[in-house]
Design a protein around this motif. Structure first.
Motif, short mmCIF file in Angstrom:
data_model
loop_
_atom_site.label_atom_id
_atom_site.label_comp_id
_atom_site.label_asym_id
_atom_site.label_seq_id
_atom_site.Cartn_x
_atom_site.Cartn_y
_atom_site.Cartn_z
N ARG A 81 53.01 40.66 40.47
CA ARG A 81 51.89 40.55 41.42
C ARG A 81 50.57 40.93 40.72
O ARG A 81 49.57 40.22 40.85
N LEU A 82 50.60 42.00 39.96
CA LEU A 82 49.38 42.43 39.26
C LEU A 82 48.94 41.38 38.23
O LEU A 82 47.74 41.10 38.10
N ASP B 185 49.48 38.15 38.40
CA ASP B 185 48.91 37.02 39.14
C ASP B 185 47.54 37.32 39.72
O ASP B 185 46.70 36.45 39.86
N LYS B 186 47.33 38.57 40.09
CA LYS B 186 46.03 38.95 40.67
C LYS B 186 44.90 38.78 39.66
O LYS B 186 43.73 38.80 40.00
N THR C 187 50.80 51.57 41.09
CA THR C 187 50.28 50.81 42.25
C THR C 187 51.35 50.71 43.34
O THR C 187 51.03 50.76 44.52
N GLU D 185 42.69 47.46 37.21
CA GLU D 185 43.98 47.75 37.88
C GLU D 185 43.75 48.42 39.24
O GLU D 185 44.60 48.34 40.12
N LEU E 284 42.16 45.30 41.50
CA LEU E 284 43.11 44.23 41.83
C LEU E 284 44.46 44.75 42.30
O LEU E 284 45.23 44.02 42.92
N GLY E 285 44.72 46.03 42.03
CA GLY E 285 46.05 46.55 42.35
C GLY E 285 46.15 47.35 43.64
O GLY E 285 47.17 47.28 44.32
N THR F 268 38.07 37.20 36.73
CA THR F 268 39.23 36.91 37.58
C THR F 268 38.84 36.02 38.76
O THR F 268 39.64 35.23 39.23
N LYS F 269 37.61 36.14 39.24
CA LYS F 269 37.17 35.33 40.39
C LYS F 269 36.78 33.92 39.99
O LYS F 269 36.89 32.99 40.77
#
Ligand code: 13P
Ligand code: SF4
Length: 352
Positions: A21-22, A24-25, A44, A67, A70-71, A287-288
């Motif tokens: 998940r992290l 992919d984030k 997390t 982290e 996003l986490g 990331t955005k």
């Protein structure tokens, strides 16, 4: 015997899912290796579990570590957005991933919630540059001039002022003050004050009175390197934070706060950008906007970066007295008014 919730650790498959998940984030895209993802995931997983059990909310300023953003963060934004969101948050406690003035503002707006600052020593060079007594002396020297203070100040300083401003609304609010007054006091960021005087066409020291505080991050960028980067990356769009020096802001394509810088990037179609501010904003932007290129020119804020996942976990598991934010009721009551005034003036659609 049942384990205390805090002692529960993820199973290996839960850990694998959390690490994926992290990744992919956006952490994979930022270069986190498998072992770093796993280390972050162990923390997390526990933080997110405890957060739900305790009905805690985690706001995080955009300069926080990726982290954290996003986490575990529930609310991400600039100083203005976080102040607004914390005031409205439906939670028992606030674990503020940011610096002290931000956590204090959250406490003033939500006196009934417990507010914890994972890194209690996380200050801000601007906030430390001015005291309540300094503001009182400024008012005495310039009687009748309204005092606008940057949100990067202590609760005691806010208690002495007429209106609080952030990088997202300072020009709009100062324009409104100048519509009714010939002289306005703005403190403590001298660079932002100089940038505002230029934008509003006001004479420094006569119409706009400023204080000599500076941000240790934004005051130290080298304006002369902008020309070099423009040659190296033809077409690059260069954005700088309001707290940068006028020498720098006069040679960039856009000046603003972190929220407006992100919006500017979203609204433009250039292939490359340079965000001259704390490095966290560039990480978040990567990331955005994965299709855009971000040329690095950033500095780390030691205060912002002193928040770690370990310290967030400690605030949830066993908060220390130092992590608890307490603003004396009398100071909080006086500081609340100029913060509310900021919300009113900032959201007033009549003028901008
Ligand atoms: P923003 O409100 O623009 O996010 O700024 C906060 C800050 O501390 C800048 O250094
Ligand atoms: Fe303060 Fe500058 Fe750090 Fe922002 S970046 S918290 S203004 S020291």
């Amino acid at each position: 015997m049942a384990l205390k919730p805090a002692a529960v650790a993820p199973t290996s498959s839960e850990l694998e899912i959390e690490a994926a998940r992290l990744a992919d984030k956006g952490l994979a895209g930022l270069g986190y290796r498998d072992e770093e993802l796993e280390r972050a995931a162990r923390l997390t997983w526990r933080i997110n579990r405890l957060k739900k059990e305790q009905r805690a909310v985690i706001p995080a300023h955009v300069y926080q570590r990726p982290e954290i953003l996003l986490g575990v963060a529930d609310l991400v934004g600039d100083s203005y957005r976080l102040a607004k969101l914390c005031a409205d948050a439906d939670a028992k406690s606030i674990i503020f991933c940011g610096v002290r003035f931000m956590a204090e503002t959250a406490k003033i707006l939500s006196p009934d919630k417990e507010v914890l600052l994972p890194a209690p020593e996380a200050g801000c060079s601007l906030s430390e540059s001015i005291s309540a007594a300094d503001v009182r002396a400024l008012k005495k020297k310039h009687p009748g001039a309204p005092v606008a203070v940057y949100i990067n100040t202590t609760a005691a300083v806010k208690a002495e002022c007429d209106v609080v401003v952030t990088s997202a609304n300072a020009p709009k609010i100062l324009r409104k003050l100048f519509a009714e007054h010939e002289q306005v006091i703005f403190a403590p960021d001298a660079m932002m004050g100089k940038n505002l005087a230029k934008e509003l066409g006001k004479k420094l020291g006569e119409e706009l009175i400023i204080w000599e505080g500076t941000c240790i991050v934004h005051n130290n960028f080298d304006a002369t390197s902008v020309e070099f980067y423009r040659k190296m990356y033809p077409g690059v769009k260069i954005l700088a934070h309001f707290e940068c020096t006028p020498a720098l802001t006069s040679v960039v394509d856009y000046i603003g706060g972190t929220g407006d810088m992100m919006k500017w990037v979203a609204d433009h179609k250039s292939s490359s950008y340079m965000l001259i501010t704390e490095c966290g904003l560039g990480d978040l932007a990567r990331t955005k906007f994965p299709d855009k290129v971000f040329v690095p020119m950033c500095r780390l804020c030691p205060h912002m970066k002193s928040v770690t996942l370990e310290r967030v976990l400690s605030a949830l598991e066993s908060p220390s007295a130092a992590q608890r934010i307490d603003v004396p009721a009398a100071v909080a009551a006086r500081a609340l008014r100029p913060i509310q005034r900021m919300f009113e003036l900032s959201e007033d659609k009549a003028s901008s």
